[in-house]
Scaffold this motif. Structure first.
Motif: not given
Length: 267
Positions: A17, A213, A215, A232, A234, A236, A255-258, A260-261
């Motif tokens: 993450v 959050i 992964d 969420v 992520v 990644s 979400m794609q990654d932090i 986007e977060l």
């Protein structure tokens, strides 16, 4: 983004993450700057019990991010908290498989740690990731469990991702001991809700305003679902969006990654 305007706190996984190994993921400093600007409290909660909270603080400092010890909760710390609420530490001897990230929190709570070859009776066996695991350590742990010691694991991750591939994690050690003793351990880390419940206590924020959050679907997200909080995923780190198709649970958002977060938090 619907539902993202009522967040009161975050429980954030780290590896996959915030970074990969020692490499910060893009947007790391901006992410934490946003949390501070929005005055959003957070707890960095990880299943990794091999290193201490102080080491995580130092790791983030090397990535230009300043956090406090009180903002870190490892599964080693969570295990020590959980056990101290159920046993009298000064009267409880513990046989530990694991490193400083598990041993130090137990010592900090006042537990008595048995030495590696100490055959005197112990009340608890606690296992975390141990990269110096030996046959003798497994034997001693198994004998203590067979003699009636309580059996606990800091986390149940069967594999440990590495640049070499997937290596045996603490869950593999727990499986070996369970097979040898017929005793199933109580595990503290994700996906069990224990570590999330402790993080909620640290945050002092109502559960319906907290978002986790992570992964990994099988630990971070399942743990959030079992705790009753939103999450969420992520992309990644470990899990892919396609992995959700075979599951009967899932995150609230993907979400794609932090990066986007961070954008979602600022809206």
């Amino acid at each position: 983004m619907q539902g993202f305007n009522d967040i009161g706190g975050l429980i954030i996984d780290m590896d996959g993450v915030l970074w990969h190994g020692d490499q910060a993921l893009p947007g790391l400093t901006a992410f934490f700057a946003t949390l501070r600007e929005l005055k959003l409290p957070f707890v960095l909660a990880t299943n990794n019990a091999s290193i201490t909270a102080e080491q995580y603080v130092a790791k983030l400092a090397n990535m230009q991010v300043d956090i406090g010890i009180q903002e870190v909760l490892t599964s080693g710390m969570a295990t020590a908290i959980y056990l101290s609420e159920r046993y009298s530490p000064s009267e409880t001897r513990v046989y530990v498989i694991g490193s400083a990230g598990l041993r130090q929190p137990l010592l900090d709570k006042g537990f008595i740690l048995a030495s590696e070859h100490d055959e005197e009776a112990v009340q608890l066996v606690v296992s975390g990731l141990d990269k110096t695991l030996t046959w003798e350590k497994l034997c001693m742990a198994a004998l203590h469990i067979q003699a009636g010691a309580g059996f606990y694991g800091s986390n149940g991750d069967v594999t440990l991702p590495s640049e070499r591939g997937f290596l045996p994690g603490n869950g593999a050690t727990l499986a070996a001991l369970a097979a040898a003793t017929g005793v199933t351990p109580t595990t503290i880390g994700k996906p069990a809700p224990i570590i999330y419940q402790q993080a909620l206590t640290l945050l002092s924020v109502p559960a319906d305003r907290v978002i986790a959050i992570g992964d990994r679907l099988d630990t971070d997200i399942l743990g959030a679902v079992q705790t009753g909080i939103r999450s969420v995923l992520v992309l990644s780190g470990i899990s892919r969006e396609s992995d959700m198709q075979a599951l009967d649970y899932g995150p609230t958002w993907v979400m794609q990654d932090i990066q986007e977060l961070t954008e979602a938090l600022r809206q």
